[in-house]
Design a protein around this motif. Structure first.
Motif, short mmCIF file in Angstrom:
data_model
loop_
_atom_site.label_atom_id
_atom_site.label_comp_id
_atom_site.label_asym_id
_atom_site.label_seq_id
_atom_site.Cartn_x
_atom_site.Cartn_y
_atom_site.Cartn_z
N ASP A 170 39.85 65.60 43.82
CA ASP A 170 40.20 64.18 43.69
C ASP A 170 39.18 63.40 42.88
OD1 ASP A 170 42.49 64.55 45.20
OD2 ASP A 170 41.44 64.21 47.09
N ASP A 171 37.90 63.65 43.12
CA ASP A 171 36.87 62.84 42.46
C ASP A 171 35.73 63.74 42.00
OD1 ASP A 171 35.21 60.94 41.51
OD2 ASP A 171 34.96 59.85 43.40
N TYR A 172 35.78 64.13 40.73
CA TYR A 172 34.72 64.97 40.17
C TYR A 172 33.39 64.23 40.11
CZ TYR A 172 38.02 68.59 38.65
OH TYR A 172 38.94 69.60 38.61
N MET A 173 33.44 62.90 39.99
CA MET A 173 32.22 62.15 39.81
C MET A 173 31.25 62.33 40.98
SD MET A 173 30.15 60.49 38.08
CE MET A 173 31.19 60.57 36.64
N LYS A 174 31.79 62.48 42.19
CA LYS A 174 30.91 62.71 43.34
C LYS A 174 30.08 63.97 43.15
CE LYS A 174 33.78 60.42 46.86
NZ LYS A 174 34.57 60.60 48.11
N SER A 175 30.69 64.97 42.52
CA SER A 175 29.97 66.23 42.28
C SER A 175 28.99 66.11 41.11
CB SER A 175 30.96 67.36 42.00
OG SER A 175 31.86 67.53 43.07
N CYS A 176 29.28 65.19 40.19
CA CYS A 176 28.44 65.04 39.00
C CYS A 176 27.20 64.19 39.25
CB CYS A 176 29.24 64.41 37.87
SG CYS A 176 30.60 65.42 37.23
N TYR B 288 32.99 66.53 31.84
CA TYR B 288 33.67 65.52 32.66
C TYR B 288 34.57 64.65 31.80
CZ TYR B 288 34.30 61.41 35.65
OH TYR B 288 34.85 60.37 36.37
N LYS C 138 38.70 64.39 32.08
CA LYS C 138 39.43 63.14 32.27
C LYS C 138 40.48 62.95 31.17
CE LYS C 138 38.63 60.34 34.99
NZ LYS C 138 39.23 60.11 36.32
N SER D 21 43.43 65.33 31.68
CA SER D 21 44.25 64.99 32.86
C SER D 21 45.12 63.76 32.63
CB SER D 21 43.34 64.74 34.06
OG SER D 21 42.56 63.56 33.88
N LYS E 195 43.91 60.74 32.13
CA LYS E 195 43.21 59.56 32.64
C LYS E 195 41.87 59.40 31.92
CE LYS E 195 45.21 60.35 37.23
NZ LYS E 195 44.89 60.64 38.65
N THR F 264 33.06 52.36 30.63
CA THR F 264 32.73 53.30 31.71
C THR F 264 31.82 54.42 31.20
OG1 THR F 264 34.82 52.84 32.82
CG2 THR F 264 33.67 54.87 33.45
#
Length: 598
Positions: free
Chosen positions: A384-390, A415, A419, A422, A424, A430
C-alpha cells in the motif's frame, strides 16, 4: 554456441586477414594502432600470436613515435580523418627525397573507408609507400563470448540536450554496429528491428544502420538472410535494471568492490596486492560461477577446493614413494599451486562480496528494491505505501549506517519509476521535497534527466507515451527473494529464441526484406574495392541464425547475463544470442552518465 565466442572470431580475423598474409619468416614489422585498435589487440591476441607473426613493436598512432625506416608497418586503425592525417604525417618530403617513419605501409581499416579519404591518401606523400589497403570490418571490442562493446565514451550524447550527438558521430556508431554483423554473420545480413521508441533519435540511428547494411550488401560483404535479426533498443526500454543491486557473482562484484578493475577485468586481493587474477572466459572457474547467486557460489567453492585437493591427493606426503613417483609429484606441483591459488582468490572475492552485502547497507535495500521493481512483495502481495519502507533509506536512523547519496538515489529513482508505472506519478513538488529530505540535491539531475531517455516520470503530455508489451512477471521456481526481477531484455530473447515470435506492434521492422538499393549509404560505395578482407576466418564460422541486440548508450551486467542464460536454456531454436552496447556500466557509472546529460 559460437565456436570460441566473439573474441575467437576477432582473433582469427586479425591473424588470418591481417598478420599471417604479411608475415615472412625472419622479417619483423611494427603494428601501429589507434585507441580502439589497441583494446581489440589486447583483448584478443596473446603475446605469442604477436611474436609468431613477426611483430616486434606495437605503437600508438596518436603518440610521438620513433622513426624505424628499416621496418615495414601494419596500421590497424579506424578510417577517420584524424587517423588519415596521422598516417600521412609518417612520410614527408625532404631535400628531394622522403623522410619516412617506416619502409612501407600496410593499411587495415576497422571499418569502410570513404572515397574522399582514399583520394586524400592517393594524393599524399605516403602514397608511394602504401603496399596494402584493406577493410577488415572489426570496429568493436569483444568483451565476452556473447557480449560486445562499441567502446563509445561519448555515447550518452544520444540523449543529451546540451551536447547532442553529431551526424558524423552517429554515422560512426552505425558503421561500428554493422561491422559486428559482418563479423558474426559470415555473409548473411540480419533484418533490423527497433523497440517502439518515443525517441526520434532511436529511429534515426536504426535508419542509418539499415542504410549501411544495404551498402555492405551492395558491396558483396553481406547478403540477405531472413532468419537473423538485429534489434536496436534505446536505454528507456528498461529503466529499472540498470539501478538494481544484483546478487549474482559478476554483477555484484563489479558493483560493490573497489578491488575490481572493470577496464582490465581484474581482481586484486585487498590484503595482498601481489595476488591479482584476470576475470575473463579463460578463467574456467570464474566462467562457471560468474552468473550464480552469491549464496550458491559460497556453497560451491568449499566443495571445489575439496575436490581439487582430492584430485592432487598423491602430492600429499612423500614418504614411501619411489623416484618415479617423486618426479611425477614435482612435475604436478606447479599446476596444483596455480589452481589452488586461483580457487583461493575466487573464494576471497566471493567472501568480500558477501561481507559488503552483510555489513554495509546493501542487505537493507535489496528487498526494498525488488519490491519496487516488481510492484509486489515476495509473497506477491501489493504494497500500500512504499514510502514507509523508503524512509529508513532517505532519513538517517539512530544506530544504523548512513546511506551514501548514490544509494539513496538508486532507491528514490526506483520509487519514482514505481509510482509512474502504477499510474500514480509524483508531481514535481512532491519529488522536490523527497530530494530535499534525502539530502541529494547535488544528484537530483539524474532523476530529472530520465525524461531525456523518454521516461515520463511525471505523467505529463510533453513526453509521448511509449507503447510497451505487457510483462508476465512470474518468478522462476527456486529464485531467491533478492533476485525476483528479470531484465526486460530477457523477455525479448526468450520470445524470439524459445517462442519464435516477437510482436511487431512493439518491435517493428525498420525496412522490409526487399528493401535494398533505395536506402544505401553512398558515401562509402567504394566498398567492393577495399572490402575483401574477410577470407579464411569466415570459413570457420557457424552459419546458424543470430539474434543481435544493441542498446543505445549502455547495458548492465545483469543484461549481459541474460544472453548467456537464455542461450544455455535453448531447446528447439538454433538461434545464437549476442548483446552489446556502447558501454557496459555498473549502476554508479550509469548514474554518472545521467548526471552529465545536462
Amino acid at each position: 554456441m559460437i565456436s570460441g565466442g566473439l573474441k575467437d572470431l576477432v582473433r582469427k580475423s586479425i591473424l588470418e586477414d591481417v598478420l599471417v598474409p604479411l608475415h615472412n619468416k625472419g622479417e619483423w614489422k611494427v603494428l601501429v594502432v589507434d585507441k580502439l585498435g589497441m583494446k581489440i589487440v589486447s583483448a584478443c591476441l596473446k603475446m605469442k600470436d604477436i611474436l609468431d607473426n613477426g611483430i616486434t613493436l606495437i605503437e600508438d598512432l596518436s603518440k610521438a613515435r620513433q622513426p624505424l625506416p628499416y621496418l615495414e608497418a601494419i596500421y590497424f586503425v579506424k578510417a577517420s580523418k584524424e587517423n588519415i592525417i596521422s598516417i600521412k604525417g609518417d612520410v614527408t618530403k625532404s631535400n628531394g627525397g622522403y623522410d619516412v617513419h617506416y619502409k612501407a605501409a600496410h593499411l587495415f581499416f576497422t571499418q569502410m573507408i570513404s572515397d574522399d579519404l582514399i583520394t586524400d591518401l592517393a594524393h599524399s606523400d605516403m602514397a608511394p609507400f602504401i603496399q596494402t589497403i584493406k577493410e577488415v570490418n572489426l570496429a568493436f571490442l569483444p568483451v565476452e563470448e556473447r557480449v560486445f562493446s562499441l567502446d563509445g565514451p561519448e555515447s550518452y550524447k544520444f540523449y543529451s540536450s546540451e551536447n547532442p550527438m553529431s551526424e558524423e558521430e552517429m554515422d560512426h556508431v552505425a558503421e561500428q554496429l554493422v561491422t559486428v554483423c559482418a563479423t558474426l554473420e559470415e555473409t548473411p545480413c540480419p533484418k533490423v528491428r527497433i523497440c517502439n521508441s518515443n525517441l526520434p533519435i532511436a529511429n534515426k540511428l536504426a535508419a542509418k544502420v539499415q542504410a549501411k547494411l544495404n551498402t555492405y550488401k551492395e558491396a558483396g560483404i553481406l547478403t540477405d538472410n531472413s532468419k537473423s535479426q538485429l534489434i536496436i533498443l534505446d536505454r528507456g526500454f528498461d529503466p529499472i535494471s540498470p539501478f538494481l543491486h544484483e546478487l549474482t557473482f559478476q554483477a555484484m562484484a563489479y558493483d560493490l568492490l573497489s578491488s575490481i578493475s572493470p577496464e582490465k577485468n581484474t581482481y586484486t586481493d585487498s590484503e595482498d596486492e601481489s595476488k591479482k587474477i584476470i576475470l575473463d572466459e579463460n578463467n574456467e572457474l570464474w566462467r562457471e560461477l560468474r552468473h550464480l547467486h552469491i549464496s550458491n557460489v559460497l556453497d560451491m567453492l568449499p566443495q571445489k577446493l575439496k575436490a581439487l585437493s582430492e584430485r592432487y591427493a598423491d602430492l600429499h606426503g612423500g614418504m614411501g614413494k619411489d623416484l618415479t613417483e617423486m618426479k611425477d609429484m614435482i612435475n604436478k606441483m606447479p599446476q596444483y599451486k596455480k589452481e589452488k591459488a586461483l580457487h583461493e582468490s575466487i573464494f576471497k572475492l566471493a567472501e568480500e562480496c558477501f561481507h559488503k552485502y552483510k555489513n554495509g547497507n546493501v542487505e537493507r535495500v535489496v528487498f526494498l528494491e525488488q519490491d519496487l521493481a516488481m510492484g509486489v512483495d515476495s509473497q506477491d502481495r501489493p504494497i500500500d505505501d512504499y514510502m514507509k519502507s523508503c524512509v529508513h533509506v532517505f532519513v538517517p536512523q539512530s544506530g544504523s549506517p548512513v546511506f551514501t547519496p548514490y544509494q539513496k538515489l538508486r532507491v528514490l529513482i526506483l520509487y519514482v519509476l514505481n509510482k509512474a508505472e502504477s499510474g500514480k506519478p509524483l508531481n514535481k513538488d512532491t519529488l522536490a521535497r523527497l530530494i530535499e529530505k534525502a539530502d541529494i540535491t547535488n544528484e537530483e539531475k539524474a532523476i530529472y534527466n530520465l525524461a531525456l531517455l523518454g521516461i515520463n516520470i511525471f505523467g505529463t503530455a510533453d513526453i509521448p507515451k511509449r507503447e510497451v508489451p505487457p510483462r508476465i512477471r512470474q518468478v522462476a521456481k527456486g529464485s531467491f527473494e533478492t533476485s525476483r526481477w528479470t531484465p526486460v531484455v530477457q523477455d525479448i530473447m526468450e520470445s524470439l529464441v524459445h517462442d519464435g515470435n516477437l510482436d511487431t506492434k512493439y518491435y517493428p521492422y525498420v525496412a522490409s526484406e526487399t528493401q535494398s538499393s533505395n536506402n544505401v549509404d553512398h558515401t562509402v560505395a567504394s566498398a567492393r574495392r577495399y572490402g575483401q578482407g574477410r577470407t579464411a576466418a569466415i570459413a570457420t564460422r557457424t552459419s546458424g541464425p543470430k539474434l543481435i541486440i544493441y542498446v543505445m548508450g549502455s547495458i548492465s551486467y545483469s543484461e549481459m547475463r541474460c544472453a548467456h542464460l537464455v542461450s544455455e536454456a535453448r531447446t528447439r531454436s538454433r538461434m545464437e544470442i549476442i548483446i552489446g552496447s556502447d558501454n557496459i556500466l555498473t549502476p554508479e557509472q550509469y548514474l554518472d552518465k545521467l548526471l552529465k546529460l545536462t
